[in-house]
Design a protein around this motif. Sequence first.
Motif, mmCIF file in Angstrom:
data_model
loop_
_atom_site.group_PDB
_atom_site.id
_atom_site.type_symbol
_atom_site.label_atom_id
_atom_site.label_comp_id
_atom_site.label_asym_id
_atom_site.label_seq_id
_atom_site.Cartn_x
_atom_site.Cartn_y
_atom_site.Cartn_z
ATOM 1 N N THR A 167 0.806 -1.226 0.000
ATOM 2 C CA THR A 167 0.000 0.000 0.000
ATOM 3 C C THR A 167 0.837 1.273 0.000
ATOM 4 O O THR A 167 0.440 2.271 -0.612
ATOM 5 C CB THR A 167 -0.941 0.043 1.222
ATOM 6 N N CYS A 168 1.990 1.270 0.648
ATOM 7 C CA CYS A 168 2.733 2.530 0.793
ATOM 8 C C CYS A 168 3.267 3.055 -0.528
ATOM 9 O O CYS A 168 3.581 4.243 -0.642
ATOM 10 C CB CYS A 168 3.860 2.375 1.812
ATOM 11 N N ILE A 169 3.352 2.200 -1.544
ATOM 12 C CA ILE A 169 3.837 2.644 -2.854
ATOM 13 C C ILE A 169 2.792 3.443 -3.615
ATOM 14 O O ILE A 169 3.108 4.119 -4.599
ATOM 15 C CB ILE A 169 4.277 1.449 -3.715
ATOM 16 N N LEU A 170 1.538 3.397 -3.146
ATOM 17 C CA LEU A 170 0.435 3.937 -3.934
ATOM 18 C C LEU A 170 0.074 5.378 -3.631
ATOM 19 O O LEU A 170 -0.283 6.129 -4.535
ATOM 20 C CB LEU A 170 -0.828 3.082 -3.735
ATOM 21 N N PHE A 171 0.147 5.782 -2.372
ATOM 22 C CA PHE A 171 -0.602 6.961 -1.940
ATOM 23 C C PHE A 171 0.247 8.214 -1.760
ATOM 24 O O PHE A 171 1.396 8.148 -1.345
ATOM 25 C CB PHE A 171 -1.351 6.639 -0.653
ATOM 26 N N GLY A 172 -0.387 9.349 -2.061
ATOM 27 C CA GLY A 172 0.249 10.645 -1.898
ATOM 28 C C GLY A 172 -0.765 11.689 -1.482
ATOM 29 O O GLY A 172 -1.941 11.388 -1.238
ATOM 30 N N ASP A 173 -0.330 12.946 -1.423
ATOM 31 C CA ASP A 173 -1.144 14.043 -0.911
ATOM 32 C C ASP A 173 -1.343 15.116 -1.983
ATOM 33 O O ASP A 173 -0.467 15.348 -2.817
ATOM 34 C CB ASP A 173 -0.472 14.668 0.309
ATOM 35 N N GLY A 174 -2.486 15.801 -1.926
ATOM 36 C CA GLY A 174 -2.751 16.877 -2.870
ATOM 37 C C GLY A 174 -4.154 17.416 -2.691
ATOM 38 O O GLY A 174 -4.952 16.884 -1.910
ATOM 39 N N ALA A 175 -4.469 18.484 -3.436
ATOM 40 C CA ALA A 175 -5.786 19.108 -3.336
ATOM 41 C C ALA A 175 -6.139 19.816 -4.636
ATOM 42 O O ALA A 175 -5.270 20.348 -5.329
ATOM 43 C CB ALA A 175 -5.825 20.111 -2.182
ATOM 44 N N GLY A 176 -7.433 19.826 -4.937
ATOM 45 C CA GLY A 176 -7.945 20.562 -6.086
ATOM 46 C C GLY A 176 -9.276 21.193 -5.733
ATOM 47 O O GLY A 176 -10.085 20.588 -5.013
ATOM 48 N N ALA A 177 -9.508 22.414 -6.213
ATOM 49 C CA ALA A 177 -10.730 23.154 -5.895
ATOM 50 C C ALA A 177 -11.363 23.701 -7.168
ATOM 51 O O ALA A 177 -10.661 24.132 -8.084
ATOM 52 C CB ALA A 177 -10.413 24.311 -4.940
ATOM 53 N N VAL A 178 -12.689 23.658 -7.222
ATOM 54 C CA VAL A 178 -13.417 24.291 -8.327
ATOM 55 C C VAL A 178 -14.539 25.141 -7.766
ATOM 56 O O VAL A 178 -15.104 24.842 -6.716
ATOM 57 C CB VAL A 178 -13.997 23.277 -9.337
ATOM 58 N N LEU A 179 -14.842 26.206 -8.481
ATOM 59 C CA LEU A 179 -15.968 27.072 -8.162
ATOM 60 C C LEU A 179 -17.105 26.722 -9.114
ATOM 61 O O LEU A 179 -16.905 26.655 -10.336
ATOM 62 C CB LEU A 179 -15.560 28.535 -8.334
ATOM 63 N N VAL A 180 -18.281 26.468 -8.564
ATOM 64 C CA VAL A 180 -19.467 26.158 -9.361
ATOM 65 C C VAL A 180 -20.504 27.241 -9.082
ATOM 66 O O VAL A 180 -20.864 27.478 -7.923
ATOM 67 C CB VAL A 180 -20.036 24.772 -9.009
ATOM 68 N N GLU A 181 -20.980 27.905 -10.151
ATOM 69 C CA GLU A 181 -21.890 29.037 -9.966
ATOM 70 C C GLU A 181 -23.160 28.889 -10.789
ATOM 71 O O GLU A 181 -23.197 28.188 -11.807
ATOM 72 C CB GLU A 181 -21.183 30.330 -10.354
ATOM 73 N N ARG A 182 -24.202 29.578 -10.322
ATOM 74 C CA ARG A 182 -25.473 29.578 -11.039
ATOM 75 C C ARG A 182 -25.349 30.378 -12.323
ATOM 76 O O ARG A 182 -24.740 31.450 -12.365
ATOM 77 C CB ARG A 182 -26.578 30.181 -10.175
ATOM 78 N N ASP A 183 -25.958 29.859 -13.376
ATOM 79 C CA ASP A 183 -26.045 30.552 -14.656
ATOM 80 C C ASP A 183 -27.515 30.909 -14.851
ATOM 81 O O ASP A 183 -28.354 30.035 -15.026
ATOM 82 C CB ASP A 183 -25.544 29.645 -15.780
ATOM 83 N N ASP A 184 -27.821 32.190 -14.819
ATOM 84 C CA ASP A 184 -29.212 32.639 -14.911
ATOM 85 C C ASP A 184 -29.708 32.793 -16.339
ATOM 86 O O ASP A 184 -30.874 33.118 -16.566
ATOM 87 C CB ASP A 184 -29.380 33.971 -14.169
ATOM 88 N N SER A 185 -28.834 32.554 -17.304
ATOM 89 C CA SER A 185 -29.243 32.710 -18.703
ATOM 90 C C SER A 185 -30.038 31.490 -19.161
ATOM 91 O O SER A 185 -29.511 30.371 -19.184
ATOM 92 C CB SER A 185 -28.016 32.891 -19.603
ATOM 93 N N PRO A 186 -31.313 31.659 -19.540
ATOM 94 C CA PRO A 186 -32.125 30.506 -19.952
ATOM 95 C C PRO A 186 -31.701 29.911 -21.284
ATOM 96 O O PRO A 186 -32.073 28.781 -21.615
ATOM 97 C CB PRO A 186 -33.545 31.097 -20.049
ATOM 98 N N SER A 187 -30.906 30.657 -22.044
ATOM 99 C CA SER A 187 -30.507 30.182 -23.374
ATOM 100 C C SER A 187 -29.182 29.431 -23.369
ATOM 101 O O SER A 187 -28.791 28.847 -24.388
ATOM 102 C CB SER A 187 -30.401 31.365 -24.341
#
Length: 343
Positions: A167-187
């Motif tokens: 198992t020790c050969i497999l794992f590491g550390d990290g992070a990723g972030a995304v912003l998800v926002e409302r889109d009010d345009s109906p088209s």
Amino acid sequence: MMSIPATGPASTSAYRSHITAIGTYVPERRLTNDDLANMVDTSDEWIVPRTGIRERRISGENEYTSHLCIKAAQNLIDRYNVDLRDVDLLLVCTSTPDFTFPATACLVQTHFGMAQTTAIDLSAACAGFVYGLHLADGMISSGLHRKALIIGAETLSKITDYTDRTTCILFGDGAGAVLVERDDSPSSRPSFLAYTGGSDGSGGAHLYKTFTASSLNGIPLQDSGKLVQNGREVYKFAVQTVPKGVAELTGLAGIEAADVDWFIPHSANLRIIESVCEKTGIPLERTLHTIERYGNTSAATIPLALDEGVREGRIQEGDTVLLFGFGGGFVYGGLLLHWRALD
């Protein structure tokens, strides 16, 4: 193996959501295969053919998941000049929180001064980031929230047994972030096209870390306080479940696997990714992963690979992007996205 339910298109309400920014962070310290060979009975020649991993990143002694989350979110701010103070939903997807409580999300919330934010830690192992995106889309498309920050982050090195060479050969550390926002345009065209996901709790004893329980499904557990994995069973679960999920997603969206521009599976093991690509018909050349340099970072693997595709200019406006996470639980989740260029 359980069947995968048809869950339908992801966004069907009057509101639509889309990803507007992304950021990532990995710790500075590299742990190479040669470094591991000095710790356990292994070698680069043994690790690479079996996993595809050459190195992974390791957090500092006093560097925890909240710190990685904050740095990934700060990277998002710096690149896209956004303000996070009006975020009203914060989901930190992790299996390695700083504390049982308070939630890691609360630590991120207070750092950025998000005054009116629902802050939640989401525990879904390596499917966590996809689960988080799906929940954010649901919350926004229902009208309950407008702006969500989704972070997949892990410090797996802190729960890895470095005496166990499997198992020790497999794992590491990290992070990723995304912003998800409302889109009010109906088209505007929906960004979230389809979702499928589920769980098979009968496989829980094949990948776990103990807390208070000493058995699972009647099976005694190793009470080491470290991550325990039956790699053979995880492999079987992945190569059976992910191709079915891909077929489900493309069917819901009315497309073929050949129409997928970029496939981003959880970076668990290169051999798993190769098998899934062979079964789905999606070429390895259209698959994004970070397994070689970062190893398995659980909930962080998909955002790390997604960001790499964005930064390198491979993921373009209008591309069809398929995300698929799978892991401890057992859990799985897949999302089909119509990519919109980030400003």
